[in-house]
Design a protein around this motif. Structure first.
Motif, short mmCIF file in Angstrom:
data_model
loop_
_atom_site.label_atom_id
_atom_site.label_comp_id
_atom_site.label_asym_id
_atom_site.label_seq_id
_atom_site.Cartn_x
_atom_site.Cartn_y
_atom_site.Cartn_z
N HIS A 193 0.84 -1.21 0.00
CA HIS A 193 0.00 0.00 0.00
C HIS A 193 0.86 1.25 0.00
O HIS A 193 0.61 2.21 0.74
CB HIS A 193 -0.96 0.01 1.19
N ALA A 194 1.89 1.22 -0.83
CA ALA A 194 2.87 2.32 -0.87
C ALA A 194 2.50 3.33 -1.94
O ALA A 194 2.04 2.96 -3.02
CB ALA A 194 4.26 1.76 -1.15
N PRO A 195 2.72 4.61 -1.68
CA PRO A 195 2.63 5.61 -2.75
C PRO A 195 3.76 5.35 -3.76
O PRO A 195 4.93 5.36 -3.39
CB PRO A 195 2.84 6.94 -2.02
N LEU A 196 3.40 5.09 -5.01
CA LEU A 196 4.37 4.66 -6.01
C LEU A 196 4.58 5.72 -7.09
O LEU A 196 3.63 6.36 -7.55
CB LEU A 196 3.90 3.37 -6.69
N SER A 197 5.82 5.88 -7.49
CA SER A 197 6.17 6.70 -8.65
C SER A 197 7.14 5.90 -9.52
O SER A 197 7.95 5.13 -9.00
CB SER A 197 6.81 8.02 -8.23
N LEU A 198 7.06 6.09 -10.83
CA LEU A 198 7.94 5.40 -11.77
C LEU A 198 8.78 6.43 -12.53
O LEU A 198 8.27 7.49 -12.91
CB LEU A 198 7.14 4.57 -12.77
N ILE A 199 10.03 6.10 -12.73
CA ILE A 199 10.92 6.90 -13.58
C ILE A 199 11.58 5.93 -14.56
O ILE A 199 12.23 4.98 -14.14
CB ILE A 199 12.01 7.63 -12.78
N SER A 200 11.38 6.14 -15.84
CA SER A 200 12.00 5.27 -16.84
C SER A 200 13.03 6.06 -17.65
O SER A 200 12.77 7.19 -18.05
CB SER A 200 10.95 4.66 -17.78
N ILE A 201 14.19 5.46 -17.85
CA ILE A 201 15.25 6.04 -18.66
C ILE A 201 15.36 5.20 -19.93
O ILE A 201 15.74 4.03 -19.88
CB ILE A 201 16.60 6.04 -17.91
N GLY A 202 14.98 5.78 -21.06
CA GLY A 202 15.01 5.01 -22.30
C GLY A 202 14.16 3.76 -22.21
O GLY A 202 14.57 2.69 -22.64
N GLY A 203 12.96 3.88 -21.65
CA GLY A 203 12.14 2.72 -21.34
C GLY A 203 11.69 1.92 -22.54
O GLY A 203 11.08 2.44 -23.47
N PHE A 204 11.99 0.61 -22.51
CA PHE A 204 11.52 -0.33 -23.53
C PHE A 204 10.44 -1.18 -22.89
O PHE A 204 10.73 -2.04 -22.06
CB PHE A 204 12.70 -1.20 -24.01
N HIS A 205 9.17 -0.94 -23.26
CA HIS A 205 8.06 -1.66 -22.64
C HIS A 205 6.90 -1.72 -23.62
O HIS A 205 6.83 -0.95 -24.58
CB HIS A 205 7.63 -0.98 -21.34
N ASN A 206 5.97 -2.65 -23.36
CA ASN A 206 4.89 -2.86 -24.32
C ASN A 206 3.65 -2.03 -24.05
O ASN A 206 2.71 -2.03 -24.84
CB ASN A 206 4.52 -4.35 -24.40
N GLY A 207 3.59 -1.30 -22.93
CA GLY A 207 2.46 -0.42 -22.67
C GLY A 207 1.19 -1.12 -22.22
O GLY A 207 0.14 -0.47 -22.07
N ALA A 208 1.25 -2.42 -21.95
CA ALA A 208 0.04 -3.16 -21.59
C ALA A 208 -0.25 -3.13 -20.10
O ALA A 208 -1.40 -3.31 -19.69
CB ALA A 208 0.15 -4.62 -22.06
N ASN A 209 0.76 -2.91 -19.28
CA ASN A 209 0.55 -2.99 -17.83
C ASN A 209 -0.26 -1.80 -17.32
O ASN A 209 -0.08 -0.67 -17.75
CB ASN A 209 1.90 -3.04 -17.11
N ASP A 210 -1.12 -2.10 -16.36
CA ASP A 210 -1.94 -1.07 -15.72
C ASP A 210 -1.10 -0.36 -14.66
O ASP A 210 -0.68 -0.98 -13.68
CB ASP A 210 -3.17 -1.72 -15.08
N VAL A 211 -0.86 0.92 -14.85
CA VAL A 211 -0.05 1.68 -13.89
C VAL A 211 -0.92 2.72 -13.17
O VAL A 211 -0.40 3.72 -12.66
CB VAL A 211 1.14 2.37 -14.59
N SER A 212 -2.22 2.45 -13.09
CA SER A 212 -3.12 3.42 -12.47
C SER A 212 -2.86 3.60 -10.98
O SER A 212 -3.26 4.61 -10.39
CB SER A 212 -4.59 3.01 -12.69
#
Length: 280
Positions: A193-212
């Motif tokens: 139950h942590a407040p989450l933030s993401l930082i991506s550097i040159g991120g290679f990902h498929n965009g399918a994951n729910d990051v809400s």
């Protein structure tokens, strides 16, 4: 031509073998035969930075690119983590997570891979590349996300994180680590139950994951980063046409903040990964 044929002969069977074996760890995890390893090698701390006797301002977990092979190493020799410790000593930083191993088993410590490292080091990178695509595959993605999310949650607890404490957690990722970071969001939210933030550097990902469940996703990018652009092209969930993909929902909700680092590149001189190193 002889060199070309040599690499075809070498990589052809290797690609086939990796395509078959890359799923092994996530399937073993899914049937409960093995759990992610939580024990770190001797001399590797559970966190660096802010001292254990004072609460940090936040916990930061670094998820490296495909060069990650063991708890100690990073693609840049640890320079990014050292820069973070130098510039933000109030953070407690974890760099030991194995983003390309659902069982948290360091690749370089396995006997067969130790031999390959001295004879065909390229195959070490190939293994992690294939794991990135397993993590993006819709058939295995939920299992992979749960396994690595659980690995990160365990390492955070061992580093002193208290669930339900409200202490922020930042997932900093490079290249393929962005696929793993975005996939870990739900599991971390459920367990900590942590407040989450993401930082991506040159991120290679498929965009399918729910990051809400993440408050923000900061995207550090450059027009010269062709590897990141390849990911935005080959994965349909990154296209604007797929409005209800996890990525596009996050963009519309204003969670994605883009930071331009032009003219940095993904690899080689002037790479994104080195853009924030402290001056010598």
């Amino acid at each position: 031509m002889n060199d070309f044929l040599f690499w075809v002969v070498l990589l052809g069977p290797a690609l086939l073998a990796e395509g078959l074996l890359a799923r092994y760890e996530v399937l073993v995890y899914s049937v409960g035969w093995r759990s992610p390893n939580a024990v770190l090698p001797e001399g590797v701390p559970y966190a660096r930075g802010a001292a254990p006797d004072r609460p940090p301002d936040a916990y930061l977990v670094y998820l490296d690119g495909i060069g990650k092979r063991r708890a100690r190493d990073t693609r840049d020799g640890g320079q990014l983590v050292l820069a973070l410790i130098d510039r933000a000593p109030e953070l407690r930083i974890l760099g030991q997570v194995q983003p390309y191993s659902p069982l948290a088993a360091p690749l370089a410590d396995r006997p067969v891979w130790a031999w390959l490292r001295s004879h065909a080091g390229l195959l070490l990178f190939l293994h992690n590349v294939m794991q990135t695509f397993v993590a993006a595959d819709h058939r295995y993605r939920p299992l992979y996300n749960r396994a690595v999310g659980s690995q990160i949650a365990t390492q955070l607890r061992l580093a002193g994180y208290q669930p339900d404490s409200g202490m922020p957690v930042v997932l900093l990722s490079y290249s393929g680590g962005a696929q793993v970071a975005s996939g870990a969001v739900d599991e971390l939210h459920q367990q900590l139950h942590a407040p989450l933030s993401l930082i991506s550097i040159g991120g290679f990902h498929n965009g399918a994951n729910d990051v809400s469940q993440a408050e923000h996703l900061h995207q550090l990018t450059s027009a010269n980063d062709w590897i990141e652009r390849v990911g935005a092209v080959i994965f349909p969930q990154r296209w604007r046409l797929f409005r209800w993909s996890g990525w596009n929902r996050a963009v519309r909700a204003g969670r994605v903040v883009t930071h331009r680092l032009d003219p940095a590149t993904h690899v080689g001189a002037g790479q994104l990964h080195q853009s924030h190193r402290p001056a010598a």
